[in-house]
Design an enzyme around this catalytic site. Sequence first.
Site, PDB file in Angstrom:
ATOM      1  N   HIS A  50       0.870  -1.176   0.000  1.00 54.19           N
ATOM      2  CA  HIS A  50       0.000   0.000   0.000  1.00 54.19           C
ATOM      3  C   HIS A  50       0.908   1.228   0.000  1.00 54.19           C
ATOM      4  CE1 HIS A  50      -3.937  -1.896   1.727  1.00 54.19           C
ATOM      5  NE2 HIS A  50      -3.517  -2.489   0.635  1.00 54.19           N
ATOM      6  N   GLU A  52       1.365   3.693   2.132  1.00 47.36           N
ATOM      7  CA  GLU A  52       2.078   3.933   3.386  1.00 47.36           C
ATOM      8  C   GLU A  52       3.197   2.905   3.577  1.00 47.36           C
ATOM      9  OE1 GLU A  52      -2.332   4.976   4.097  1.00 47.36           O
ATOM     10  OE2 GLU A  52      -1.197   3.460   2.990  1.00 47.36           O
ATOM     11  N   SER A  77      -7.377   7.554   3.968  1.00 48.08           N
ATOM     12  CA  SER A  77      -7.406   7.031   5.334  1.00 48.08           C
ATOM     13  C   SER A  77      -6.742   5.652   5.391  1.00 48.08           C
ATOM     14  CB  SER A  77      -8.877   6.944   5.780  1.00 48.08           C
ATOM     15  OG  SER A  77      -8.972   6.565   7.127  1.00 48.08           O
ATOM     16  N   CYS A  79      -5.633   1.869   6.074  1.00 49.40           N
ATOM     17  CA  CYS A  79      -6.285   0.589   6.381  1.00 49.40           C
ATOM     18  C   CYS A  79      -5.706  -0.006   7.670  1.00 49.40           C
ATOM     19  CB  CYS A  79      -6.090  -0.380   5.216  1.00 49.40           C
ATOM     20  SG  CYS A  79      -4.390  -1.000   5.091  1.00 49.40           S
ATOM     21  N   CYS A  82      -1.795  -0.749   7.363  1.00 47.18           N
ATOM     22  CA  CYS A  82      -0.966   0.456   7.416  1.00 47.18           C
ATOM     23  C   CYS A  82      -1.051   1.126   8.779  1.00 47.18           C
ATOM     24  CB  CYS A  82      -1.369   1.409   6.295  1.00 47.18           C
ATOM     25  SG  CYS A  82      -1.067   0.688   4.651  1.00 47.18           S
TER      26      CYS A  82
END
Length: 145
Positions: A50, A52, A77, A79, A82
């Site tokens: 992802h 991040e 936002s 998950c 992350c």
Amino acid sequence: MDEFMQAAIAEARQGLAEGGIPIGSVIVHRGRIIGRGHNRRVQQGSAILHGEMDALEQAGRQPASVYRDCVLYTTLSPCSMCSGAILLYGIPRIVVGENQTFMGEEELLRSRGVRVDVLQSEECVALMRDFIASRPALWNEDIGS
């Protein structure tokens, strides 16, 4: 919008241009970007990259004292995965581009003392809304639906 969220958005746009999911992130330590990344699950055939996670990977191995003095910027936002990494490394603050298209684990982060600032950037919302409308199956795969 500050330069760091603009950098995260640039990462998201790069991911989209590569055929991936438009989520970008940067990690900032004392006013300097030390890691930048975007969702590379499609491009790398990865289960975990992802935005991040990619930014953390690109920052490389850092002492705990560095993470505790960082701000993570992300276009969406974060998950559960992350958010877990944010908690694991003790990052004290995150700046979220938007949480309208997906609400991650912001309450968990706040409950553990992380400052979460949500910008509700129309640019971030539009990136995700357009992507979700055009590639719903890929989006559902990315968030585990």
